[in-house]
Design an enzyme around this catalytic site. Sequence first.
Site, PDB file in Angstrom:
ATOM      1  N   HIS A 140       0.851  -1.166   0.011  1.00 48.76           N
ATOM      2  CA  HIS A 140      -0.037  -0.157  -0.027  1.00 48.76           C
ATOM      3  C   HIS A 140       0.660   1.206  -0.001  1.00 48.76           C
ATOM      4  O   HIS A 140       2.010   1.218   0.530  1.00 48.76           O
ATOM      5  CB  HIS A 140      -0.900   0.117   1.212  1.00 48.76           C
ATOM      6  CG  HIS A 140      -1.867   1.004   1.466  1.00 48.76           C
ATOM      7  ND1 HIS A 140      -1.721   2.493   1.827  1.00 48.76           N
ATOM      8  CD2 HIS A 140      -3.235   0.815   1.337  1.00 48.76           C
ATOM      9  CE1 HIS A 140      -2.711   2.952   1.760  1.00 48.76           C
ATOM     10  NE2 HIS A 140      -3.819   2.125   1.502  1.00 48.76           N
ATOM     11  N   ASP A 217       2.787  -4.608   8.147  1.00 45.01           N
ATOM     12  CA  ASP A 217       1.855  -3.792   7.750  1.00 45.01           C
ATOM     13  C   ASP A 217       0.728  -4.591   8.023  1.00 45.01           C
ATOM     14  O   ASP A 217       0.398  -5.561   6.914  1.00 45.01           O
ATOM     15  CB  ASP A 217       1.856  -3.032   6.582  1.00 45.01           C
ATOM     16  CG  ASP A 217       0.602  -2.444   5.987  1.00 45.01           C
ATOM     17  OD1 ASP A 217      -0.401  -2.431   6.613  1.00 45.01           O
ATOM     18  OD2 ASP A 217       0.511  -1.735   5.007  1.00 45.01           O
ATOM     19  N   GLN A 220      -4.540  -4.900   6.889  1.00 43.29           N
ATOM     20  CA  GLN A 220      -5.703  -5.857   6.221  1.00 43.29           C
ATOM     21  C   GLN A 220      -5.453  -7.542   6.731  1.00 43.29           C
ATOM     22  O   GLN A 220      -6.548  -8.190   6.418  1.00 43.29           O
ATOM     23  CB  GLN A 220      -5.568  -6.070   4.747  1.00 43.29           C
ATOM     24  CG  GLN A 220      -5.492  -4.893   3.899  1.00 43.29           C
ATOM     25  CD  GLN A 220      -6.967  -4.326   3.886  1.00 43.29           C
ATOM     26  OE1 GLN A 220      -7.822  -5.004   4.209  1.00 43.29           O
ATOM     27  NE2 GLN A 220      -7.090  -3.009   3.718  1.00 43.29           N
ATOM     28  N   LYS A 243     -10.610  -0.453  10.458  1.00 45.05           N
ATOM     29  CA  LYS A 243     -10.725  -1.689   9.595  1.00 45.05           C
ATOM     30  C   LYS A 243     -10.939  -2.967  10.481  1.00 45.05           C
ATOM     31  O   LYS A 243     -11.214  -3.797  10.014  1.00 45.05           O
ATOM     32  CB  LYS A 243      -9.453  -2.217   8.576  1.00 45.05           C
ATOM     33  CG  LYS A 243      -8.959  -0.960   7.684  1.00 45.05           C
ATOM     34  CD  LYS A 243      -7.822  -1.276   6.618  1.00 45.05           C
ATOM     35  CE  LYS A 243      -7.327  -0.086   6.264  1.00 45.05           C
ATOM     36  NZ  LYS A 243      -7.889   0.277   5.007  1.00 45.05           N
ATOM     37  N   CYS A 381      -4.852   2.687  -3.554  1.00 48.20           N
ATOM     38  CA  CYS A 381      -3.517   3.239  -2.856  1.00 48.20           C
ATOM     39  C   CYS A 381      -2.410   2.134  -3.262  1.00 48.20           C
ATOM     40  O   CYS A 381      -1.669   1.901  -2.447  1.00 48.20           O
ATOM     41  CB  CYS A 381      -3.662   3.649  -1.481  1.00 48.20           C
ATOM     42  SG  CYS A 381      -4.646   4.951  -1.215  1.00 48.20           S
TER      43      CYS A 381
HETATM   44  N1  PLP Z   1      -1.642  -0.699   4.501  1.00 40.30           N
HETATM   45  C1  PLP Z   1      -2.737  -1.532   3.932  1.00 40.30           C
HETATM   46  C2  PLP Z   1      -2.449  -2.782   3.442  1.00 40.30           C
HETATM   47  C3  PLP Z   1      -4.010  -0.898   3.794  1.00 40.30           C
HETATM   48  O1  PLP Z   1      -5.057  -1.605   3.187  1.00 40.30           O
HETATM   49  C4  PLP Z   1      -4.183   0.436   4.410  1.00 40.30           C
HETATM   50  C5  PLP Z   1      -5.558   1.105   4.258  1.00 40.30           C
HETATM   51  O2  PLP Z   1      -6.320   0.650   3.251  1.00 40.30           O
HETATM   52  C6  PLP Z   1      -3.249   0.954   5.120  1.00 40.30           C
HETATM   53  C7  PLP Z   1      -1.930   0.502   5.088  1.00 40.30           C
HETATM   54  C8  PLP Z   1      -3.365   2.523   5.610  1.00 40.30           C
HETATM   55  O3  PLP Z   1      -4.395   2.435   6.642  1.00 40.30           O
HETATM   56  P1  PLP Z   1      -4.658   3.788   7.183  1.00 40.30           P
HETATM   57  O4  PLP Z   1      -5.505   4.562   6.123  1.00 40.30           O
HETATM   58  O5  PLP Z   1      -5.851   3.095   8.344  1.00 40.30           O
HETATM   59  O6  PLP Z   1      -3.624   4.347   8.030  1.00 40.30           O
END
Ligand code: PLP
Length: 423
Positions: A140, A217, A220, A243, A381
């Site tokens: 992401h 990370d 998900q 999430k 993203c």
């Molecule tokens: N990493 C992954 C794999 C994501 O799907 C997302 C959000 O869609 C993020 C990071 C960023 O999360 P946040 O916007 O809650 O900081």
Amino acid sequence: MTTLESSNKSRPATGDRPPFDVVRIRADFPALDQTVHGKPLAYLDNAASAQKPQAALDAEAECYRRFYSNVHRGVHYLSEKATDAYEEARRKVQRFVNAAREEEMVFVRGTTEGINLVASTYGKQHVGAGDEVLITTMEHHSNIVPWQLLCEEKGARLVVAPINERGEVIVEEYEKLLSERTRIVAVTHVSNALGTINPVAEMIGMAHARGVPVLIDGAQAVPHLEVDVQELGCDFYAFSSHKLFGPTGVGALYGRLDLFADMPPYQGGGEMIRSVTFEKTEFSPPPARFEAGTPDIAGAIGMGAAIDYLQALDMNAVAAHEHDLLDYATRALEAVPEVRIIGTAANKASVISFVIGDVHAHDVGTILDREGVAVRAGHHCAQPVMDRFGVPATTRASFALYNTREEVDRLVAGVERVKELFG
Ligand code: PLP
């Protein structure tokens, strides 16, 4: 297409957990009970953000209604109550990912801030000119851009491990890219764009064999998988509350205490200090060192309540339900001519990205919306993933514990409708 088992230990099912009943679960989420454009809402945009159970809404509202005050600094009754509830939320988050100590959990705004925190502190401390930061193609933007900024500032190199046609990290290539210049690895547990569950334990093992720390990370992963940071052996693990069926604006970063203890502060301000003079400031130990300013008190409490909600369920049953939806949707969409599924990893979470011929994903999303089916359309993203598969965007349906086969049927009917309109 499954697999909790391969990537994570299973939470023991206890006799007191009620059997999985999707109708009962749906009743816990008030937002699901509404119509959109005259049709019942089918909310299939959970990878972007999930709906909230009443228990999490109540916990947040109760904080504001009954015991709201600023935390840590007060000597009065409400401040002590708010502090107790906030610190109890930290312990819930700690237990949720099985961190050894509560000091290893820092409340942040979300995954993005958690990763930025590590890049700006540990990263600045340990990454220098000519060094390398290793990520993968499927990250992401939140797990690309902070490292890119760090590399630009330091004259370091961002190295990217490739993925195959199914959307899986090519682990042998990843291993080869771990060099004596690699200072940190940052990799997603589950891809938001493809659904791939990465073999993170194996990847962490390979990095550690070369003395390289690993940030995962987990944005998900936590809504779907049992996460045990000690078992995984990761050094940092970041995730977001929203999430995970909790409020927006809060999340958590796990960090190994010995690493946290050596890291400089992320932001300066109240709460993160031991003492301040104009000549010198001494910083608090973790986690306070990384929580400058007033935190999202009610948000953290709501996050704790969402975790309680999830932990009261049998996660093996939840996982089985979500995998059933994924398999069912995959089979149905595969059967539709001109639908191409992007991301066909052997080990997937309940995310299904697809394109329909050359119809733009935004058109697909808009038509599905008219049918009451909420999906995401765009690059999610994760533009490098789109580039890897040669598509500008995909339509993404992502399932949560409260979704049903009937909602999948409506998704597929909507896809047929798109084909009629654009055929
Ligand atoms: N990493 C992954 C794999 C994501 O799907 C997302 C959000 O869609 C993020 C990071 C960023 O999360 P946040 O916007 O809650 O900081």
